[in-house]
Design a protein around this motif. Sequence first.
Motif, short mmCIF file in Angstrom:
data_model
loop_
_atom_site.label_atom_id
_atom_site.label_comp_id
_atom_site.label_asym_id
_atom_site.label_seq_id
_atom_site.Cartn_x
_atom_site.Cartn_y
_atom_site.Cartn_z
N MET A 1 16.86 36.92 10.91
CA MET A 1 17.60 35.99 12.64
C MET A 1 16.95 35.04 12.48
N PRO A 2 17.04 34.06 12.83
CA PRO A 2 16.00 32.35 12.71
C PRO A 2 14.90 33.30 13.68
N SER A 3 13.44 32.76 13.21
CA SER A 3 11.89 33.01 14.28
C SER A 3 12.42 31.88 15.63
N ALA A 8 5.73 25.99 9.98
CA ALA A 8 5.35 24.70 9.49
C ALA A 8 5.96 23.22 8.79
N TRP A 9 7.32 24.39 8.14
CA TRP A 9 7.97 23.18 7.90
C TRP A 9 8.04 21.67 8.52
N PHE A 10 8.69 22.16 9.71
CA PHE A 10 8.78 20.82 11.25
C PHE A 10 7.87 20.29 11.01
N LEU A 11 6.90 20.19 10.64
CA LEU A 11 5.46 19.53 10.76
C LEU A 11 5.62 18.26 10.08
N PRO A 12 4.32 18.00 10.20
CA PRO A 12 3.93 16.35 9.08
C PRO A 12 3.50 17.20 7.69
N SER A 13 3.44 16.35 6.44
CA SER A 13 2.94 16.97 5.31
C SER A 13 1.92 17.32 5.55
N LEU A 14 1.30 18.28 4.87
CA LEU A 14 0.44 19.51 5.25
C LEU A 14 -0.77 19.38 3.96
N LEU A 15 -1.99 19.34 4.74
CA LEU A 15 -2.66 18.77 3.62
C LEU A 15 -3.15 19.79 2.43
N ALA A 16 -2.80 19.17 1.04
CA ALA A 16 -3.63 20.30 0.19
C ALA A 16 -4.96 21.36 0.68
N GLY A 255 13.73 27.56 7.37
CA GLY A 255 14.12 27.31 8.77
C GLY A 255 14.80 28.26 9.41
N ARG A 256 15.76 28.28 8.77
CA ARG A 256 17.22 29.01 9.63
C ARG A 256 17.21 30.59 9.85
N GLY A 257 16.11 30.93 9.15
CA GLY A 257 15.95 32.43 9.37
C GLY A 257 16.53 33.32 8.00
N ASP A 258 17.14 32.49 6.84
CA ASP A 258 17.47 32.65 5.74
C ASP A 258 16.51 32.96 4.57
N LEU A 259 17.18 34.60 4.45
CA LEU A 259 15.95 34.85 2.75
C LEU A 259 16.48 34.39 1.27
N ALA A 260 15.86 34.13 0.61
CA ALA A 260 16.57 33.98 -0.54
C ALA A 260 15.60 34.92 -1.72
N ALA A 261 15.89 35.50 -2.81
CA ALA A 261 14.92 35.75 -3.62
C ALA A 261 15.30 35.27 -5.47
N ALA A 262 14.73 35.16 -6.27
CA ALA A 262 14.62 34.41 -7.45
C ALA A 262 13.55 35.67 -8.78
N THR A 263 14.69 35.97 -10.17
CA THR A 263 14.01 36.22 -10.62
C THR A 263 14.30 36.25 -12.55
N SER A 264 12.61 35.95 -13.43
CA SER A 264 13.33 35.40 -14.41
C SER A 264 12.47 36.15 -15.37
N THR A 265 12.45 36.06 -16.98
CA THR A 265 11.86 37.22 -17.33
C THR A 265 11.80 36.33 -18.88
N GLY A 266 11.80 36.84 -19.99
CA GLY A 266 11.88 36.85 -21.64
C GLY A 266 11.97 38.35 -21.83
N GLY A 267 11.87 39.15 -21.16
CA GLY A 267 11.88 40.53 -21.52
C GLY A 267 10.83 41.18 -22.13
N LEU A 268 10.68 42.47 -22.61
CA LEU A 268 9.56 42.74 -23.81
C LEU A 268 9.64 42.43 -24.91
N THR A 269 8.13 42.28 -25.02
CA THR A 269 8.06 42.18 -26.80
C THR A 269 8.30 42.65 -27.70
#
Length: 387
Positions: A1-3, A8-16, A255-269
């Motif tokens: 559920m949304p927090s 923070a991403w509703f605020l102006p750009s953040l400093l490095a 910002g909507r409370g939605d989750l996502a995941a991603a994974t990538s690989t070249g596998g095993l030598t």
Amino acid sequence: MPSSRTPAWFLPSLLAVTVTAALVAVPQAGEPAPSSSTVPLAAEQPKPAQGKTAQGKPGTKPRPDARDVVLAVHGGAGAALDRETTTPAREKAYRDGLARALRAGQQVLDRRGSSLDAVEAAVKVLEDDPLFNAGKGAVFNADAAHELDASIMRGSDLAAGAVAGVRSLRNPIEGARLVMEKSRHVLLAGEGADDFGQRHGLTTVTQDYFWTQARWDALMRAKETARGSKTAAASPEALADEQSKGTVGAVAVDGRGDLAAATSTGGLTNKLPGRIGDSPVVGAGTYAKNGTLAASATGAGEVFIRGAATSTISNLMEFGRLPLASAAYEVVVKRLPALGGDGGVIALGPDGDFDAPHSSPGMLHGYLTEDGTVVTKVFPDESPANS
């Protein structure tokens, strides 16, 4: 559920953020590279969750590694980097790579973009970095070829897509998302996946694009070891490469409370041609479900498949009512090693709780908090193995 918090991403750009040791300085887009000046670690390191005890200390109750996290990435489990053999330049390269991925995802979130867009953007950066075993840095199989895997998942509706054994897609994570959005399937493999991506306009490359000296040397050493030779010598660069073997991944909450995941690989030598690990398997290497967590795994792929690693963590949270850190600890530290393999996960809850348990000696990873702070961990003593 949304927090209920103002993200923070509703605020102006953040400093490095300028960081040292476990943190890394990363310029925002268009800014010049920072100077060598740094600030004390204590001034930048986010405080751990209240009551958190040292990771890996026997008998302690699992606690989240951090709170108020919006995005996290990993660059593989294994031995991480060794302080004795890793040069400052090599350390910086790995920290910069992780931080660039975090900043790429942050740019999406700052525009009020989706968590799905954020994890894809972060993983693409890691796929384009030859230091990591995905995309450009993919390892060789036993036939001296590259076969790459990736998956992506959206927590709001459990939509998912994956590709396995692709040979010509420059960014396999783009192929995974394409399968999710432009087909009625979840997983496409081999030539069919490559052709599907090409027909839809994804960038394709020849196999020599993925060639790197470090990965070639690793293949030669693996083959010599398989023949019983103990004379294969490793350069410092090759040793660092070997120490960071693994997978890449990202998790995010928007910002909507939605989750996502991603994974990538070249596998095993030196893997058998056609081998597919956990990275493109939904519920093993990647999982996202609103209300529980987004997770991306790295480690012994066959064991993570057998243990249905990431979906089991989610199920323990949903049906067992375990908190995120306890559920992740139960699977990664207690159950999977009993099946004969080690590794780790990055796990992020909708409330910003973040944990990165691992049974391997180390895990390259980093995270971004709501206030724009970037934390990277590349040495084993920065994130000791759980016990």
